[in-house]
Design an enzyme around this catalytic site. Sequence first.
Site, PDB file in Angstrom:
ATOM      1  N   ASP A   4      -5.150   0.593  -9.652  1.00  0.00           N
ATOM      2  CA  ASP A   4      -6.337   1.394  -9.976  1.00  0.00           C
ATOM      3  C   ASP A   4      -6.854   1.145 -11.382  1.00  0.00           C
ATOM      4  OD1 ASP A   4      -6.622   2.687  -7.518  1.00  0.00           O
ATOM      5  OD2 ASP A   4      -5.147   4.223  -8.056  1.00  0.00           O
TER       6      ASP A   4
ATOM      7  N   SER B 164       0.840  -1.202   0.000  1.00  0.00           N
ATOM      8  CA  SER B 164       0.000   0.000   0.000  1.00  0.00           C
ATOM      9  C   SER B 164       0.870   1.244   0.000  1.00  0.00           C
ATOM     10  CB  SER B 164      -0.916   0.014   1.230  1.00  0.00           C
ATOM     11  OG  SER B 164      -1.577   1.266   1.324  1.00  0.00           O
TER      12      SER B 164
END
Length: 442
Positions: A326, A173
């Site tokens: 994404d 992350s």
Amino acid sequence: MTDQTTTPRSFSASLPLKGKIAIPGDKSISHRSLMLSALAVGESRVTGLLEGHDVLATAAAMRAMGATIERREDAEWRIHGVGVGGLLQPQEALDMGNSGTSTRLLMGLVASHPITATFVGDASLSGRPMGRVIDPLSEMGADISASPGGRLPLMVRGLAPAIPLSYRLPVASAQVKSAVLLAGLNTPGITEVIEPVPTRDHSERMLKGFGADLSVELGADGTRHIRIVGEAELKPQTIVVPGDPSSAAFFIVAALLVPGSDIVIANVGLNPTRAGLVEILQQMGGDIELLEPREVGGEPVADLRVRHSALRGIDVDPAVAPSMIDEFPILFVAAALAEGRTTTSGLDELRVKESDRIAVMATGLAAIGARARESEDGLVIDGTGGDPLPGGATIAGHLDHRICMSFAIAGLVSKAPVTIDDIAPVATSFPNFEALLKGLQQ
């Protein structure tokens, strides 16, 4: 930012896409430009900033904590910073709208300042867990009170001096990494993030660019050890924000899928930690040409020429996931029209985005006639071999901008129109998405 009205929109089979477009500035770099400029001493200047709702939420929050931020008529942004350690107590709750990046990174900034900030957001953001950021920041001494499930609204009471930390990321992350590094800016000593799987490295590049003492070492096992020396003094910068590859993704896939298309997308950021989609689409047979590769502000950039192509299904290597996390929703659309089967895995992160993007994409693709099967950590998609999808459904976008744009592109290659129940969330990252699309359809 909390307007409850909805704006449905239908997208229909398209003429060939032709022409050249410039996409909005990179969202990740835009957020960080504002934050680090607001912590520098002196005036920074930023051009190409993405002016979507998410980035404007970051700008409003930094103003609320003492920075002077103004947008000039020529679209140049000028930021007078308060210096590391100089953030002021905000007088009201910080409204993050739909922006998870703003929330997590700003939590890191507040955590090592002697201030208290309350974070609120819209319904979508308020459903997203913040525990993965709360844990390391609490270890550094911040006192964080969250709603049940580690969700917004939440309050961060910073500690100064905070406690330096060596933190190994339990999941890949960039937001968690960045939150810890930003907290480390105002923490005495060395704060370290150990990253087993590389994620986008804009924070490291920009912190170095602003003058922070930051180093990256590769361990024998391939892990990255990122160390920042605290109580930094950041120097103001002039920043040119490259075009956002996550926004370019929708037009890349549209041009590959719509017969007869031939477009150029100018000034696209191609940071290797972000460019996974281009590589995967090229493996699938996509005709994507990099024109004039160059470097702008420490970031690799190129113009992309994209032409209609016959795509074929592949097994996507899960190791590429962090470099295109994404972009998977729009990749799923590309796979739905490819020849043969595409399999994806290792996408657990997609379950905790603005929506559960695996489940939402599986449901939406099925509704418009694509053959998609959900697995625990990905999708298996059998493509049409280039034939249009049936379409003809209304898709629930779940307040997720990338879901909305992905199904908008699916509508361009469907027999019957595809309707998005609410197109408004697109403004969080890509305010002129529809206008650019219309311009290519002339």
